[in-house]
Design an enzyme around this catalytic site. Structure first.
Site, mmCIF file in Angstrom:
data_model
loop_
_atom_site.group_PDB
_atom_site.id
_atom_site.type_symbol
_atom_site.label_atom_id
_atom_site.label_comp_id
_atom_site.label_asym_id
_atom_site.label_seq_id
_atom_site.Cartn_x
_atom_site.Cartn_y
_atom_site.Cartn_z
ATOM 1 N N ASP A 164 0.850 6.121 5.942
ATOM 2 C CA ASP A 164 0.489 5.024 5.420
ATOM 3 C C ASP A 164 0.795 4.366 3.937
ATOM 4 O O ASP A 164 0.732 3.427 3.173
ATOM 5 C CB ASP A 164 -0.887 5.496 4.982
ATOM 6 C CG ASP A 164 -2.530 4.665 5.308
ATOM 7 O OD1 ASP A 164 -2.132 3.984 5.716
ATOM 8 O OD2 ASP A 164 -2.892 5.119 4.560
ATOM 9 N N ARG A 212 -7.855 -0.244 0.551
ATOM 10 C CA ARG A 212 -8.307 -1.144 -0.288
ATOM 11 C C ARG A 212 -8.399 -1.259 -1.800
ATOM 12 O O ARG A 212 -8.607 -1.604 -2.778
ATOM 13 C CB ARG A 212 -8.956 -2.366 0.802
ATOM 14 C CG ARG A 212 -10.620 -1.237 0.747
ATOM 15 C CD ARG A 212 -10.707 -1.785 1.868
ATOM 16 N NE ARG A 212 -10.550 -0.796 3.131
ATOM 17 C CZ ARG A 212 -10.936 -0.886 4.290
ATOM 18 N NH1 ARG A 212 -12.566 -2.017 4.419
ATOM 19 N NH2 ARG A 212 -10.719 -0.938 5.460
ATOM 20 N N GLU A 261 -9.865 3.681 1.852
ATOM 21 C CA GLU A 261 -9.381 3.706 0.442
ATOM 22 C C GLU A 261 -8.028 3.463 0.266
ATOM 23 O O GLU A 261 -7.810 2.801 -0.975
ATOM 24 C CB GLU A 261 -8.226 5.280 0.594
ATOM 25 C CG GLU A 261 -7.054 5.887 1.406
ATOM 26 C CD GLU A 261 -6.971 4.929 2.269
ATOM 27 O OE1 GLU A 261 -5.588 4.529 2.540
ATOM 28 O OE2 GLU A 261 -7.789 5.420 3.437
ATOM 29 N N ASP A 279 -3.191 10.341 3.774
ATOM 30 C CA ASP A 279 -4.545 9.786 3.587
ATOM 31 C C ASP A 279 -5.027 11.024 4.194
ATOM 32 O O ASP A 279 -4.768 10.496 5.965
ATOM 33 C CB ASP A 279 -4.137 8.512 3.727
ATOM 34 C CG ASP A 279 -5.894 7.843 4.413
ATOM 35 O OD1 ASP A 279 -6.413 9.174 4.024
ATOM 36 O OD2 ASP A 279 -6.002 6.865 5.288
ATOM 37 N N ASP A 309 -12.729 6.691 3.823
ATOM 38 C CA ASP A 309 -11.098 6.219 4.197
ATOM 39 C C ASP A 309 -11.149 4.979 4.593
ATOM 40 O O ASP A 309 -9.679 4.600 4.844
ATOM 41 C CB ASP A 309 -11.410 6.865 5.398
ATOM 42 C CG ASP A 309 -9.996 6.781 6.488
ATOM 43 O OD1 ASP A 309 -9.240 7.330 5.758
ATOM 44 O OD2 ASP A 309 -10.220 7.062 7.844
ATOM 45 N N LYS A 330 0.829 -1.430 0.023
ATOM 46 C CA LYS A 330 0.158 -0.094 -0.441
ATOM 47 C C LYS A 330 1.151 1.137 -0.155
ATOM 48 O O LYS A 330 1.553 1.400 0.718
ATOM 49 C CB LYS A 330 -0.451 -0.085 1.012
ATOM 50 C CG LYS A 330 -1.637 1.121 1.146
ATOM 51 C CD LYS A 330 -2.764 1.109 2.448
ATOM 52 C CE LYS A 330 -3.493 2.565 3.012
ATOM 53 N NZ LYS A 330 -4.271 2.338 4.016
ATOM 54 N N LYS A 377 -10.108 12.130 8.229
ATOM 55 C CA LYS A 377 -10.011 11.806 9.917
ATOM 56 C C LYS A 377 -10.048 12.993 10.250
ATOM 57 O O LYS A 377 -10.004 13.880 10.526
ATOM 58 C CB LYS A 377 -8.654 11.337 9.695
ATOM 59 C CG LYS A 377 -8.487 10.051 8.895
ATOM 60 C CD LYS A 377 -7.216 9.646 9.015
ATOM 61 C CE LYS A 377 -7.077 8.845 7.668
ATOM 62 N NZ LYS A 377 -7.365 7.251 8.306
#
Length: 491
Positions: free
Chosen positions: A283, A346, A344, A265, A342, A260, A272
């Site tokens: 992230d 995946r 995202e 993010d 959020d 990933k 968030k």
């Protein structure tokens, strides 16, 4: 840091780490050390519990000062390579306080743990425990850095094995530090383009090929889910594909490592809170892990074929950002209902793993991602959660993780959990709700691997640390680099 195998102890040693078992047993015993340890224990200064330390200073000839740091290994019957790693790292933290450039660590000669394992544990504990990220800090004038470790008192007949093990340890140390550095870079520096550039540089240094695809090429591949996440940012996405083919006779046998690569993010419109966002430069911990792993694999010239894939982008807010309630496409042709922007990572991974299966013809796929807060709730910060569609694959990962002291734990992947990802308006939705969040997130990705054996590693709890814990320093940890390396090496 330079690490050297030194068969004999030398009288000129001025900084020495001396490992001690509970009860006061000193390996490579000298009478004066043994007597001192017993006095330390008698007067309650040192108990030799795992990671405990005691510093002793004495004058040598001609007024020279010798510093000794005694470090506890805990109970002798409980010793493992991981406990050695932790103990040595704690000793090195004490050594650093003394502002010395060189230190010696006495070799720990054991019957039940091989020379190779001990050397790797000492080297990894010392160097990873000594790690600092100082790219943006002014260094205090006159500060002395520890830059050399000698592993001393290695029996002559074990020196060859020790030096060979040290070579592999240094590969893994450097690759882990490389991953840590990537994670620790601020998001305004490590935008997708910069992550791609560093992957390219790593390929040139380590010996693997790197292909960087821009937005137009990503669109041509049909990676619609990935592009939906990326389209809110002015920093364009970069698809990073790294290839190492070390087994020319079996070119069709390919392990894909998919990381990933969210370089930042915000959560998108499912924004968030600030406290949850401040460390979101981390992230891309999964991307750092797979870049670090393929670097080590290539440098070691392992007889294996590995393709590493990173769909790098940012998840930020603009007038063009995707929204809750949207239905988007994907490279696989499946449509996805967006219930949470959020969730995202995946989405980028859905296209990345499908790409690995469809275009790179991967024989097996391992994705690594800082994916869910639920992983921290379930397993804390010490253990990586794993979801898989292939038990044999997981068993091999477990063995690889055990060999380097990293912890993994398999979560169930029952059909009932897949029901939580079902959508009434699309083929699948991108979040299954609060219950079993780590499992449903993993299973979402698993819907895009075709029939390929696959494993998902959620490193949300292990890729970043808010505190120092032995050789795990604050910030990026480099989690999964060593496990992935041993997985490929041993299989």
């Amino acid at each position: 840091m330079k690490i050297v195998i030194q068969p004999e102890r030398h009288s000129e040693i001025l900084m020495e780490v001396i490992p001690v078992f509970e009860g006061g047993k000193v390996l490579h015993v000298c009478n004066s050390c043994a007597a001192r340890v017993q006095r330390f224990i008698k007067f309650g200064r040192f108990d030799a519990s795992l990671g405990s330390t005691y510093k002793f200073t004495k004058e040598k000839d001609l007024g020279a000062i010798k510093e000794e740091v005694y470090v506890g290994l805990g109970k002798e019957e409980e010793i493992t390579s991981e406990r050695i790693r932790k103990a040595v790292s704690m000793a090195i933290k004490e050594v650093k306080k003394l502002n010395v450039e060189k230190a010696t660590v006495r070799f720990i000669d054991l019957d039940d743990i091989s020379t190779e394992e001990v050397v790797k544990a000492i080297a990894e504990g010392a160097v990873l425990g000594n790690y600092e990220f100082n790219n943006y800090k002014k260094i205090k004038e006159g500060r002395v850095f520890l830059n050399e470790i000698r592993i001393a008192s290695v029996a002559q007949e074990k020196v060859e094995a020790a030096e060979k093990a040290l070579q592999e340890a240094e590969l893994l140390i450097n690759s882990t530090i490389f991953a840590r550095n990537l994670v620790n870079e601020p998001a305004n520096v490590l935008i997708p383009e910069e992550l791609a550039a560093r992957a390219m540089a790593a390929g040139k240094e380590s010996g693997f090929q790197v292909e960087i695809m821009d937005k137009n090429q990503i669109e041509a591949l049909g990676m619609k889910a990935y592009l939906e996440v990326a389209k809110g940012s002015v920093n364009e996405p970069k698809l990073i594909v790294m290839r190492y083919f070390g087994d020319e006779e079996n070119k069709e046998d390919v392990t894909a490592l998919v990381g990933k690569g969210l370089t930042f993010d915000t959560g998108g419109y499912s924004l968030k809170p600030n406290d949850s966002m401040v460390n979101m430069k981390s992230d891309m911990g999964g991307a750092a892990a797979v870049i670090g792993a393929i670097s080590a694999i290539a440098k070691a010239k392992l007889k294996a074929n590995v393709v590493a894939v990173v769909a790098a982008c940012e998840n930020v807010i603009s007038g063009g950002s995707y929204k809750p309630g949207d239905i988007i496409g994907s490279m696989s042709g499946k449509h996805i209902e967006i219930v949470n922007t959020d969730a995202e990572g995946r989405l980028t991974l859905a296209d990345a793993v499908y790409y690995a299966a469809e275009k790179e013809k991967a024989s097996r796929i391992i994705d690594v991602a800082t994916l869910t807060g639920a992983a921290l709730i379930a397993l804390g910060t010490s253990t990586t959660a794993v979801v898989t569609n292939n038990q044999e694959l997981y068993n091999k990962l477990q063995s690889a993780a055990d060999s380097c002291g990293e912890r993994v734990w398999q979560l169930p992947a029952f059909e009932e959990y897949k029901e939580l990802n079902k959508s009434s308006v699309a083929d699948i939705k991108n979040a299954g709700g609060r219950l079993a969040g780590t499992i449903t997130a993993g299973l979402f990705i698993g819907e895009f691997v075709k029939d390929t054996p696959w494993m998902h590693l959620d490193v949300a709890g292990t890729a970043w640390s808010d505190v120092e814990k032995a050789y795990i320093t604050k910030g990026g940890t480099g989690a999964a680099v060593r496990s992935l390396y041993y997985f490929v090496k041993n299989n």
